[in-house]
Design a protein around this motif. Structure first.
Motif, PDB file in Angstrom:
ATOM      1  N   VAL A  87      -1.196 -77.736 -82.318  1.00 48.77           N
ATOM      2  CA  VAL A  87      -0.933 -78.243 -80.961  1.00 48.77           C
ATOM      3  C   VAL A  87      -1.430 -79.680 -80.850  1.00 48.77           C
ATOM      4  O   VAL A  87      -0.723 -80.564 -80.353  1.00 48.77           O
ATOM      5  N   ALA A  88      -2.653 -79.923 -81.335  1.00 48.55           N
ATOM      6  CA  ALA A  88      -3.216 -81.286 -81.291  1.00 48.55           C
ATOM      7  C   ALA A  88      -2.346 -82.250 -82.087  1.00 48.55           C
ATOM      8  O   ALA A  88      -2.088 -83.378 -81.657  1.00 48.55           O
ATOM      9  N   LYS A  89      -1.866 -81.810 -83.231  1.00 50.25           N
ATOM     10  CA  LYS A  89      -1.004 -82.662 -84.059  1.00 50.25           C
ATOM     11  C   LYS A  89       0.277 -83.018 -83.309  1.00 50.25           C
ATOM     12  O   LYS A  89       0.751 -84.149 -83.372  1.00 50.25           O
ATOM     13  N   GLY A  90       0.815 -82.078 -82.560  1.00 46.97           N
ATOM     14  CA  GLY A  90       2.016 -82.336 -81.771  1.00 46.97           C
ATOM     15  C   GLY A  90       1.781 -83.383 -80.696  1.00 46.97           C
ATOM     16  O   GLY A  90       2.644 -84.212 -80.420  1.00 46.97           O
ATOM     17  N   PHE A  91       0.599 -83.370 -80.067  1.00 44.20           N
ATOM     18  CA  PHE A  91       0.288 -84.354 -79.032  1.00 44.20           C
ATOM     19  C   PHE A  91      -0.010 -85.734 -79.615  1.00 44.20           C
ATOM     20  O   PHE A  91       0.167 -86.739 -78.949  1.00 44.20           O
ATOM     21  N   ALA A  92      -0.459 -85.775 -80.856  1.00 45.20           N
ATOM     22  CA  ALA A  92      -0.749 -87.060 -81.499  1.00 45.20           C
ATOM     23  C   ALA A  92       0.536 -87.786 -81.891  1.00 45.20           C
ATOM     24  O   ALA A  92       0.526 -89.014 -82.053  1.00 45.20           O
ATOM     25  N   ASN A  93       1.625 -87.049 -82.038  1.00 43.84           N
ATOM     26  CA  ASN A  93       2.893 -87.618 -82.486  1.00 43.84           C
ATOM     27  C   ASN A  93       2.703 -88.327 -83.823  1.00 43.84           C
ATOM     28  O   ASN A  93       1.785 -88.020 -84.573  1.00 43.84           O
ATOM     29  N   ASN A  94       3.542 -89.286 -84.119  1.00 44.17           N
ATOM     30  CA  ASN A  94       3.447 -90.010 -85.392  1.00 44.17           C
ATOM     31  C   ASN A  94       2.491 -91.188 -85.331  1.00 44.17           C
ATOM     32  O   ASN A  94       2.075 -91.706 -86.357  1.00 44.17           O
ATOM     33  N   ASN A  95       2.147 -91.648 -84.120  1.00 45.15           N
ATOM     34  CA  ASN A  95       1.330 -92.854 -83.977  1.00 45.15           C
ATOM     35  C   ASN A  95      -0.136 -92.566 -83.672  1.00 45.15           C
ATOM     36  O   ASN A  95      -0.933 -93.491 -83.608  1.00 45.15           O
ATOM     37  N   GLY A  96      -0.488 -91.321 -83.445  1.00 47.12           N
ATOM     38  CA  GLY A  96      -1.840 -91.001 -82.999  1.00 47.12           C
ATOM     39  C   GLY A  96      -2.705 -90.380 -84.067  1.00 47.12           C
ATOM     40  O   GLY A  96      -2.391 -90.399 -85.252  1.00 47.12           O
ATOM     41  N   SER A  97      -3.813 -89.831 -83.603  1.00 46.28           N
ATOM     42  CA  SER A  97      -4.796 -89.206 -84.489  1.00 46.28           C
ATOM     43  C   SER A  97      -5.192 -87.855 -83.939  1.00 46.28           C
ATOM     44  O   SER A  97      -5.144 -87.616 -82.732  1.00 46.28           O
ATOM     45  N   VAL A  98      -5.606 -86.975 -84.831  1.00 40.21           N
ATOM     46  CA  VAL A  98      -6.142 -85.674 -84.436  1.00 40.21           C
ATOM     47  C   VAL A  98      -7.634 -85.701 -84.705  1.00 40.21           C
ATOM     48  O   VAL A  98      -8.077 -86.032 -85.804  1.00 40.21           O
ATOM     49  N   PHE A  99      -8.405 -85.392 -83.671  1.00 40.95           N
ATOM     50  CA  PHE A  99      -9.856 -85.320 -83.796  1.00 40.95           C
ATOM     51  C   PHE A  99     -10.278 -83.870 -83.807  1.00 40.95           C
ATOM     52  O   PHE A  99      -9.753 -83.050 -83.058  1.00 40.95           O
ATOM     53  N   LYS A 100     -11.246 -83.562 -84.664  1.00 39.69           N
ATOM     54  CA  LYS A 100     -11.769 -82.203 -84.797  1.00 39.69           C
ATOM     55  C   LYS A 100     -13.232 -82.228 -84.372  1.00 39.69           C
ATOM     56  O   LYS A 100     -14.005 -83.062 -84.857  1.00 39.69           O
ATOM     57  N   PHE A 101     -13.595 -81.338 -83.478  1.00 37.04           N
ATOM     58  CA  PHE A 101     -14.966 -81.270 -82.976  1.00 37.04           C
ATOM     59  C   PHE A 101     -15.534 -79.899 -83.280  1.00 37.04           C
ATOM     60  O   PHE A 101     -14.891 -78.886 -83.009  1.00 37.04           O
ATOM     61  N   GLN A 102     -16.740 -79.883 -83.856  1.00 40.40           N
ATOM     62  CA  GLN A 102     -17.377 -78.622 -84.234  1.00 40.40           C
ATOM     63  C   GLN A 102     -18.850 -78.635 -83.875  1.00 40.40           C
ATOM     64  O   GLN A 102     -19.459 -79.691 -83.750  1.00 40.40           O
ATOM     65  N   HIS A 103     -19.397 -77.429 -83.809  1.00 39.49           N
ATOM     66  CA  HIS A 103     -20.849 -77.287 -83.671  1.00 39.49           C
ATOM     67  C   HIS A 103     -21.477 -77.446 -85.039  1.00 39.49           C
ATOM     68  O   HIS A 103     -20.906 -77.029 -86.042  1.00 39.49           O
ATOM     69  N   ARG A 104     -22.668 -78.025 -85.074  1.00 42.60           N
ATOM     70  CA  ARG A 104     -23.405 -78.130 -86.338  1.00 42.60           C
ATOM     71  C   ARG A 104     -24.083 -76.818 -86.684  1.00 42.60           C
ATOM     72  O   ARG A 104     -24.298 -76.493 -87.818  1.00 42.60           O
ATOM     73  N   ALA A 105     -24.478 -76.080 -85.667  1.00 41.95           N
ATOM     74  CA  ALA A 105     -25.196 -74.819 -85.881  1.00 41.95           C
ATOM     75  C   ALA A 105     -24.653 -73.790 -84.903  1.00 41.95           C
ATOM     76  O   ALA A 105     -23.908 -74.106 -83.990  1.00 41.95           O
ATOM     77  N   THR A 106     -25.077 -72.564 -85.077  1.00 41.24           N
ATOM     78  CA  THR A 106     -24.587 -71.523 -84.181  1.00 41.24           C
ATOM     79  C   THR A 106     -25.189 -71.691 -82.794  1.00 41.24           C
ATOM     80  O   THR A 106     -26.332 -72.127 -82.651  1.00 41.24           O
ATOM     81  N   PRO A 107     -24.446 -71.346 -81.746  1.00 45.40           N
ATOM     82  CA  PRO A 107     -24.929 -71.513 -80.383  1.00 45.40           C
ATOM     83  C   PRO A 107     -26.168 -70.676 -80.048  1.00 45.40           C
ATOM     84  O   PRO A 107     -26.845 -70.957 -79.091  1.00 45.40           O
ATOM     85  N   LYS A 108     -26.481 -69.662 -80.851  1.00 50.20           N
ATOM     86  CA  LYS A 108     -27.615 -68.797 -80.536  1.00 50.20           C
ATOM     87  C   LYS A 108     -28.959 -69.503 -80.742  1.00 50.20           C
ATOM     88  O   LYS A 108     -29.958 -69.122 -80.175  1.00 50.20           O
ATOM     89  N   LYS A 109     -28.983 -70.514 -81.578  1.00 47.40           N
ATOM     90  CA  LYS A 109     -30.226 -71.236 -81.842  1.00 47.40           C
ATOM     91  C   LYS A 109     -30.450 -72.272 -80.752  1.00 47.40           C
ATOM     92  O   LYS A 109     -29.623 -73.125 -80.521  1.00 47.40           O
ATOM     93  N   ARG A 110     -31.587 -72.213 -80.093  1.00 46.99           N
ATOM     94  CA  ARG A 110     -31.875 -73.100 -78.964  1.00 46.99           C
ATOM     95  C   ARG A 110     -31.860 -74.568 -79.370  1.00 46.99           C
ATOM     96  O   ARG A 110     -31.465 -75.417 -78.618  1.00 46.99           O
ATOM     97  N   GLN A 111     -32.299 -74.871 -80.597  1.00 47.54           N
ATOM     98  CA  GLN A 111     -32.354 -76.257 -81.021  1.00 47.54           C
ATOM     99  C   GLN A 111     -30.998 -76.765 -81.501  1.00 47.54           C
ATOM    100  O   GLN A 111     -30.866 -77.931 -81.808  1.00 47.54           O
ATOM    101  N   ALA A 112     -30.015 -75.894 -81.542  1.00 43.59           N
ATOM    102  CA  ALA A 112     -28.699 -76.306 -82.033  1.00 43.59           C
ATOM    103  C   ALA A 112     -28.096 -77.377 -81.132  1.00 43.59           C
ATOM    104  O   ALA A 112     -28.118 -77.275 -79.920  1.00 43.59           O
TER     105      ALA A 112
END
Length: 159
Positions: A87-112
């Motif tokens: 879906v993101a690739k479709g919105f970027a078309n041929n001239n745009g970029s796709v950005f990927k966002f992730q968590h570094r750690a699991t949400p259960k860890k308070r310091q994450a």
């Protein structure tokens, strides 16, 4: 509030809202924006809310302001993401970029702290100002997830 979500996800008002806010004019859409923020806060805290580990955003001809002295880019308006990379690739078309966002750690860890923002553990994981709206969207196949304006995203270039 729900009407604001339906309008944002299902008609062209989102285009004018985002263009207007990117130009620095927050007055035109202030009531609509306030309703959308409130809805996203509530929807994001719902016990059935989807909080995906990875989000994608396809952007074409969009620039973000870098916060000086930090690795963060400021979202100056509401921004849609998807948990489906195609879906993101479709919105970027041929001239745009796709950005990927992730968590570094699991949400259960308070310091994450995910690599997508200033204190996104408190906001993204707990659903403050961001929410899964695919279930109410006119286009549920977009798997849309909206972040409120004001977020700061750390963007790292990697292959």
């Amino acid at each position: 509030e729900m009407l604001a979500v339906i309008l944002y996800t299902g008609c062209d008002c989102y285009k004018d809202l985002r263009c207007t806010e990117r130009s620095g004019n927050y007055e035109k859409w202030k009531y609509f924006g306030a309703s959308l923020v409130s809805a996203l806060h509530k929807l994001g805290k719902d016990k059935y809310a989807k909080n995906p580990y990875t989000l994608y955003s396809g952007m074409e001809c969009v620039g973000y302001k870098k916060k000086e002295g930090t690795p963060y880019y400021h979202l100056d308006t509401f921004t849609s993401f998807s948990w489906d990379p195609s879906v993101a690739k479709g919105f970027a078309n041929n001239n745009g970029s796709v950005f990927k966002f992730q968590h570094r750690a699991t949400p259960k860890k308070r310091q994450a702290r995910p690599n997508v923002g200033w204190d996104m553990y408190e906001h993204y994981v707990k659903g403050y100002g961001c929410a899964d709206v695919a279930w109410i969207s006119k286009f549920p196949d977009e798997c849309e997830y909206i972040l409120c304006r004001g977020y700061a995203l750390a963007i790292a270039i990697n292959e």
